[in-house]
Enzyme design. Structure first.
Site, PDB file in Angstrom:
ATOM      1  NE  ARG A  17      17.330 -31.166   6.779  1.00 15.46           N
ATOM      2  CZ  ARG A  17      17.698 -29.955   6.355  1.00 15.46           C
ATOM      3  NH1 ARG A  17      17.994 -29.012   7.220  1.00 15.46           N
ATOM      4  NH2 ARG A  17      17.739 -29.688   5.062  1.00 15.46           N
ATOM      5  N   GLY A  84      20.529 -34.583  -7.473  1.00 14.14           N
ATOM      6  CA  GLY A  84      20.799 -33.148  -7.400  1.00 14.14           C
ATOM      7  C   GLY A  84      19.792 -32.330  -8.194  1.00 14.14           C
ATOM      8  CE  LYS A 355     -28.041 -36.971   2.990  1.00 19.23           C
ATOM      9  NZ  LYS A 355     -28.269 -38.368   2.627  1.00 19.23           N
ATOM     10  CG  ASN A 390     -32.264 -40.090   5.373  1.00 21.72           C
ATOM     11  OD1 ASN A 390     -32.185 -40.618   6.480  1.00 21.72           O
ATOM     12  ND2 ASN A 390     -31.234 -39.566   4.751  1.00 21.72           N
ATOM     13  CB  ALA A 427     -46.286 -33.190  19.576  1.00 27.85           C
TER      14      ALA A 427
HETATM   15  C1  UD1 Z   1      19.369 -25.410  -3.017  1.00 30.34           C
HETATM   16  C2  UD1 Z   1      20.444 -24.620  -3.792  1.00 30.34           C
HETATM   17  C3  UD1 Z   1      21.012 -23.541  -2.889  1.00 30.34           C
HETATM   18  C4  UD1 Z   1      19.907 -22.653  -2.358  1.00 30.34           C
HETATM   19  C5  UD1 Z   1      18.833 -23.480  -1.669  1.00 30.34           C
HETATM   20  C6  UD1 Z   1      17.638 -22.583  -1.362  1.00 30.34           C
HETATM   21  C7  UD1 Z   1      21.415 -26.244  -5.327  1.00 30.34           C
HETATM   22  C8  UD1 Z   1      22.614 -27.079  -5.638  1.00 30.34           C
HETATM   23  N1  UD1 Z   1      21.471 -25.511  -4.206  1.00 30.34           N
HETATM   24  O1  UD1 Z   1      20.042 -26.092  -1.976  1.00 30.34           O
HETATM   25  O2  UD1 Z   1      21.947 -22.759  -3.618  1.00 30.34           O
HETATM   26  O3  UD1 Z   1      20.450 -21.704  -1.447  1.00 30.34           O
HETATM   27  O4  UD1 Z   1      18.359 -24.532  -2.542  1.00 30.34           O
HETATM   28  O5  UD1 Z   1      16.667 -23.273  -0.653  1.00 30.34           O
HETATM   29  O6  UD1 Z   1      20.491 -26.243  -6.090  1.00 30.34           O
HETATM   30  N2  UD1 Z   1      15.234 -31.877  -5.485  1.00 30.34           N
HETATM   31  C9  UD1 Z   1      14.848 -32.786  -6.436  1.00 30.34           C
HETATM   32  N3  UD1 Z   1      15.735 -33.722  -6.850  1.00 30.34           N
HETATM   33  C10 UD1 Z   1      17.010 -33.810  -6.382  1.00 30.34           C
HETATM   34  C11 UD1 Z   1      17.396 -32.861  -5.401  1.00 30.34           C
HETATM   35  C12 UD1 Z   1      16.499 -31.908  -4.971  1.00 30.34           C
HETATM   36  O7  UD1 Z   1      13.708 -32.757  -6.900  1.00 30.34           O
HETATM   37  O8  UD1 Z   1      17.752 -34.685  -6.830  1.00 30.34           O
HETATM   38  C13 UD1 Z   1      14.275 -30.856  -5.068  1.00 30.34           C
HETATM   39  C14 UD1 Z   1      13.941 -30.936  -3.593  1.00 30.34           C
HETATM   40  O9  UD1 Z   1      12.796 -31.757  -3.386  1.00 30.34           O
HETATM   41  C15 UD1 Z   1      13.646 -29.476  -3.250  1.00 30.34           C
HETATM   42  C16 UD1 Z   1      14.540 -28.691  -4.236  1.00 30.34           C
HETATM   43  O10 UD1 Z   1      14.865 -29.589  -5.261  1.00 30.34           O
HETATM   44  O11 UD1 Z   1      12.308 -29.156  -3.501  1.00 30.34           O
HETATM   45  C17 UD1 Z   1      15.819 -28.135  -3.581  1.00 30.34           C
HETATM   46  O12 UD1 Z   1      16.618 -29.209  -3.163  1.00 30.34           O
HETATM   47  P1  UD1 Z   1      17.455 -29.201  -1.820  1.00 30.34           P
HETATM   48  O13 UD1 Z   1      18.133 -30.514  -1.678  1.00 30.34           O
HETATM   49  O14 UD1 Z   1      16.590 -28.748  -0.702  1.00 30.34           O
HETATM   50  O15 UD1 Z   1      18.579 -28.090  -2.140  1.00 30.34           O
HETATM   51  P2  UD1 Z   1      19.376 -27.260  -1.081  1.00 30.34           P
HETATM   52  O16 UD1 Z   1      20.500 -28.057  -0.555  1.00 30.34           O
HETATM   53  O17 UD1 Z   1      18.441 -26.667  -0.106  1.00 30.34           O
END
Ligand code: UD1
Ligand code: MG
Length: 478
Positions: A17, A84, A355, A390, A427
């Site tokens: 986004r 995830g 500088k 310089n 000067a």
């Molecule tokens: C997550 C939580 C949710 C919480 C919310 C708060 C889970 C399943 N859900 O949801 O309960 O209310 O945060 O903001 O955890 N990231 C990775 N690798 C991945 C996926 C995500 O590094 O495969 C990182 C993202 O870059 C981010 C963080 O994990 O910094 C959270 O991920 P995001 O996808 O934003 O989770 P939410 O759907 O917001």
């Protein structure tokens, strides 16, 4: 004995986004990438090692984090595919395989979490005696967040918005995505998480139900403003404004006057003494240190610089890696570049650029000068339009001016060159040879006055006008 603490900071997501070529966690808030803030908090708490989990644009994210924390105990982990949040934390397992203790899990896109909140989380964890504790929040609109489900007041699980029943969606208390977990529980539990849910992802939140089966889950509630993340550029600005207000308020409470805090930008890590006043549109960045009773005029920008007590900086003055002594007067419109080092009571006026220049106590360059690679003594007067030449096209050379030297206006000092103590430069002089102490150097040609020249010129012009317009020349007429 305190339990060892490590941290995992999730920075692997793409941040669709943001609609950006740049990974979300690298977008800046008050001069630092978003992910630098949770990393700083983890390091402040003494977590070691701290494991940033990188994935999307892994190289750029790693490079940026290393540049911001050159000496921190970091171990990077790579999440190859973003499957995830549980999968992301699992990617950190090998980096922490020799670690036994508590693991603080933070999101790289939640910048405003305060140290006090993480300390409270630690205290709640200690008190509960369980294997996992979490931070919750209650946003006005909980849409999209995981809901904290309680039974008889105890946290029993988290249900993601997309998986929640209509009744569960009525719950206002949401998961902030900040956890403290015993390592003895964490890796075993992560291995048992499955992706049978609405998003087909491995949810870190599934850990909560597993932890609740073993004992109490500790929890603390944070303000939404503190636990909110960044998902798009509107939220980026909202978090930046919130951080700006937090930092500015802190300085005002410490005795600093901010004429217009809404337009004052002070990065985290800047120190300012009491009774200092910042006019509107001032920016202080990097490891800048400002003393007491300093006045900083409108539109001035100070980066990685130090300014001692009692100095006045007039509007639109720019400092970069400069050191300024006590009771100096700078600007308006002065530019102090890296390596500028001013003793006490130095005056640098409008359109003066320095500088790698050292100026001794009480020396002045009040108008239009370039002082580069210069060692300037005390009580030196540099006239308007003075330039240290310089650079010879290949190398940089040093100009040295002794104590009490007077440089007349519009002089060029062709380096390497030295002007001895107390010497004068007339000067308009081009100084190419060293000037001995106490002498006067002048290099301009003697002035010639042609008396009656103007009258003679007018007479010549009148005569040629009588002769009529000059004929067009043949080439252009053809
Ligand atoms: C997550 C939580 C949710 C919480 C919310 C708060 C889970 C399943 N859900 O949801 O309960 O209310 O945060 O903001 O955890 N990231 C990775 N690798 C991945 C996926 C995500 O590094 O495969 C990182 C993202 O870059 C981010 C963080 O994990 O910094 C959270 O991920 P995001 O996808 O934003 O989770 P939410 O759907 O917001
Ligand atoms: Mg999120």
């Amino acid at each position: 004995m305190t339990v060892p603490l490590a941290a995992v900071v999730l920075c692997a997501g793409k941040g669709t986004r943001m609609k950006s070529e740049k990974a979300k966690v690298l977008h800046p808030i008050l001069g630092k990438p978003i992910c630098a803030y949770p990393l700083m908090r983890a390091l402040e708490l003494g977590a070691s090692p701290v494991v940033p989990v990188v994935g999307h644009q892994a190289d750029e994210v790693e490079r940026s984090i290393r540049a911001h924390f050159p000496t921190a105990p970091l171990r990077f982990a790579l999440q190859k595919e973003q499957r995830g949040t549980a999968d992301a934390v699992r990617s950190a397992e090998s980096a922490l395989k020799d670690f036994n203790g508590r693991v603080l899990i933070l999101s790289g896109d939640v910048p405003l979490v305060r140290r006090e909140t993480l300390e409270a989380l630690s205290a709640a964890h200690e008190k509960s005696g369980g294997v996992l504790s979490l931070v919750s929040m209650s946003p006005a609109d909980p849409t999209g967040y995981g809901r904290v489900i309680r039974e008889m007041g105890n946290v029993v699980r988290i249900v993601e918005h997309k998986d929640a029943t209509p009744e569960q969606r009525q719950v206002r208390e949401c998961n902030a995505g900040i956890y403290l977990v015993e390592s003895s529980f964490l890796w075993k539990a992560l291995a048992n998480i499955r992706s049978a849910n609405a998003q087909g992802e491995f949810y870190l939140t599934d850990l909560v139900e597993m932890a609740a089966a073993q004992g109490p889950v500790g929890s603390i509630e944070a303000e939404f403003g503190e636990a909110a993340g960044v998902n798009d550029r509107v939220e980026l600005v909202a978090r930046a404004k919130e951080l700006q207000a937090r930092i500015n308020t802190w300085h005002m409470r410490n005795g600093v006057t901010l004429t217009d805090p809404a337009t004052t930008y002070i990065e985290e890590g800047v120190a300012i003494g009491s009774d200092t006043e910042l006019a509107p549109m001032v920016t202080l960045s990097g490891a800048t240190v400002v003393g007491r009773n300093v006045t900083i005029g409108q539109g001035s920008v100070l980066h990685a610089s130090s300014v001692a007590d009692g100095t006045t900086i007039k509007p639109y003055t720019v400092l970069e890696e400069a050191r300024v002594g006590e009771r100096c007067i700078l600007g308006p419109f002065a530019r102090l570049r890296p390596g500028t080092d001013l003793a006490e009571e130095v005056h640098l006026g409008n359109f003066v650029e320095t500088k790698k220049a050292r100026l001794g106590r009480g020396s002045k360059a009040n108008h239009l000068a370039y002082l580069g690679d210069a060692k300037i003594g005390a009580k030196v007067n540099v006239g308007a339009g003075t330039i240290t030449c310089n650079y010879d096209g290949v190398n940089k050379h040093v100009t040295e001016l002794g104590d009490g030297v007077f440089i007349g206006s519009d002089s060029q000092l062709v380096a390497p060159v030295k002007v001895g103590d107390g010497a004068y430069v007339g000067a308009g002089t081009t100084v190419t040879k060293d000037v001995p102490p106490g002498s006067l150097a002048v290099s301009r040609t003697p002035q010639l006055n042609m008396e009656g020249w103007v009258e003679r010129k007018k007479a010549r012009m009148a005569k040629s006008a009588e002769a009529g317009p000059s004929k067009p020349d043949k080439a252009s007429a053809g």
